[in-house]
Design an enzyme around this catalytic site. Sequence first.
Site, mmCIF file in Angstrom:
data_model
loop_
_atom_site.group_PDB
_atom_site.id
_atom_site.type_symbol
_atom_site.label_atom_id
_atom_site.label_comp_id
_atom_site.label_asym_id
_atom_site.label_seq_id
_atom_site.Cartn_x
_atom_site.Cartn_y
_atom_site.Cartn_z
ATOM 1 N N SER A 1 0.592 -0.940 0.257
ATOM 2 C CA SER A 1 -0.217 0.188 -0.039
ATOM 3 C C SER A 1 0.117 1.165 0.191
ATOM 4 O O SER A 1 -0.048 2.002 -0.252
ATOM 5 C CB SER A 1 -1.103 0.116 0.908
ATOM 6 O OG SER A 1 -0.508 0.231 2.394
ATOM 7 N N LYS B 1 -11.796 0.906 -1.846
ATOM 8 C CA LYS B 1 -11.156 1.891 -2.784
ATOM 9 C C LYS B 1 -11.362 2.035 -4.029
ATOM 10 O O LYS B 1 -12.354 2.642 -4.225
ATOM 11 C CB LYS B 1 -10.029 1.146 -2.678
ATOM 12 C CG LYS B 1 -8.747 1.046 -1.001
ATOM 13 C CD LYS B 1 -8.036 0.463 -0.485
ATOM 14 C CE LYS B 1 -7.745 1.107 0.734
ATOM 15 N NZ LYS B 1 -6.832 0.280 1.735
ATOM 16 N N HIS C 1 -6.103 -2.907 -3.065
ATOM 17 C CA HIS C 1 -5.146 -2.379 -4.362
ATOM 18 C C HIS C 1 -5.501 -2.934 -5.697
ATOM 19 O O HIS C 1 -4.683 -1.979 -6.903
ATOM 20 C CB HIS C 1 -3.827 -1.188 -3.230
ATOM 21 C CG HIS C 1 -4.017 -1.069 -2.412
ATOM 22 N ND1 HIS C 1 -4.644 0.150 -2.024
ATOM 23 C CD2 HIS C 1 -3.563 -1.492 -1.474
ATOM 24 C CE1 HIS C 1 -4.279 1.135 -0.811
ATOM 25 N NE2 HIS C 1 -3.455 0.198 -0.869
HETATM 26 C C1 LIG Z 1 -6.693 0.344 2.950
HETATM 27 C C2 LIG Z 1 -6.186 -1.090 3.817
HETATM 28 C C3 LIG Z 1 -6.795 -2.207 4.258
HETATM 29 C C4 LIG Z 1 -7.482 -1.413 5.134
HETATM 30 O O1 LIG Z 1 -9.280 -1.491 4.515
HETATM 31 P P1 LIG Z 1 -10.770 -0.542 4.991
HETATM 32 O O2 LIG Z 1 -11.732 -1.403 4.111
HETATM 33 O O3 LIG Z 1 -9.659 0.550 5.109
HETATM 34 O O4 LIG Z 1 -10.484 -0.791 6.651
HETATM 35 C C5 LIG Z 1 -6.520 -3.480 4.576
HETATM 36 N N1 LIG Z 1 -5.483 -3.741 3.657
HETATM 37 C C6 LIG Z 1 -4.673 -2.314 3.170
HETATM 38 C C7 LIG Z 1 -3.433 -3.486 2.248
HETATM 39 C C8 LIG Z 1 -4.987 -1.730 2.970
HETATM 40 O O5 LIG Z 1 -4.573 -0.674 1.550
#
Ligand SMILES: *Cc1c(COP(=O)(O)O)cnc(C)c1O
Length: 393
Positions: free
Chosen positions: A178, A238, A206
Amino acid sequence: MSFDNLQQILDQRKQRSLYRRREILQSPQSPKIIVAGKTLLNFSSNDYLGLANHPRVVESFKLAADEYGVGGGASHLVNGHSHHHHELELELAEFCNRSRALLFCSGYMANVGVINALLGKTDAVFQDKLNHASLLDGGLLSGAKFQRYLHNDVDSLEKKLVRSTANRKLVVTDAVFSMDGNIANLPALADKALQHNAWLMIDDAHGIGVLGETGAGCSELYKLSEQQVPVLMGTLGKAFGTSGAFVAGSDALIETLIQFSRTYIYTTSMPPAVAAASRTSLKLIQKESWRREHLQLLISRFKSGCEQLGLVLLPSDTAIQPIMIGAEHTAVAISEKLSSLGVQVKAIRTPTVPLNQARLRVTFSAAHSLDDLQQLLAALATVVKEIKFEYPY
Ligand SMILES: *Cc1c(COP(=O)(O)O)cnc(C)c1O
């Protein structure tokens, strides 16, 4: 020990340019946002496909709210499992080429809940050094033996797997990292896991929606089956532009989570309208492949633009494009300067990334135009002239 030193600790954080502040967003997520009264060109959101404010997604949300109200009202196991939740689970399973899928209220909760449902004291979890905090927290909370291997290093993982005498072994990795944007070596990780009778869990927060021919993410990109990647986690906040997350895998995995995953069982279901909106996002993800193609065009033009400016990028081909700066205070200064030029790119600092590896995390959305990209590059060109820095620092 008392709480008297709270302020002192906060002050130290400020002195080290590590203090975190929230700004008030006064618009939907889109290429142009209004932050604290100011319009900025947005290169900091994870709305990779531009669906967070898509008219059809918004419309589905409204229609479902009219039909189902706002709150889920109960947990899934009591009576909060609505029609839209159920249909979304079926559609996500098919999309990911998996037997079943299960919704969670957030990615954080999915990661904590899955690892805890699968592992206990006699087991071991193997995590990439750069894994997301939610995966690390899930592993620590499970009580399983906690081991971290070198970033994306299959040999380092294997050394630990060979020595392990644990009952169950779970290898866990971000599929797309990330804060770096690179993709894990999933085929090799899957091979190693199978060889050592371990399971591989991937967090495709992602990748889902963005990578693979139909947008089904990294497992589609590398054609990895349910056997090779028994635990597939994806998020809806996302690329889907909504909220929540899911885990996909075998019937036995999903039933295990329904029985034993505490972050699934002991919480109110996500609003049914969020599930309905996510179903529409999924249709757009599958149908509108131009979003992924346009995103790739933005990414490759950005990379060549940065090369001309002499900026150091990490080796990433995804929508996450970190510009390496080094010192925390310099990264903050550059981010502020960009903001004064009307462009938002947030500085990412320790402890999210290692000390002195502060970076500007540029993220792209299919909603960005090529003109938006030119404005970003022009602002970066101005900043590079005014603020001198060297990386590595
Ligand atoms: C954003 C993210 C999460 C968390 O997801 P949310 O739905 O925002 O709680 C988990 N793992 C990764 C790699 C992320 O980038």
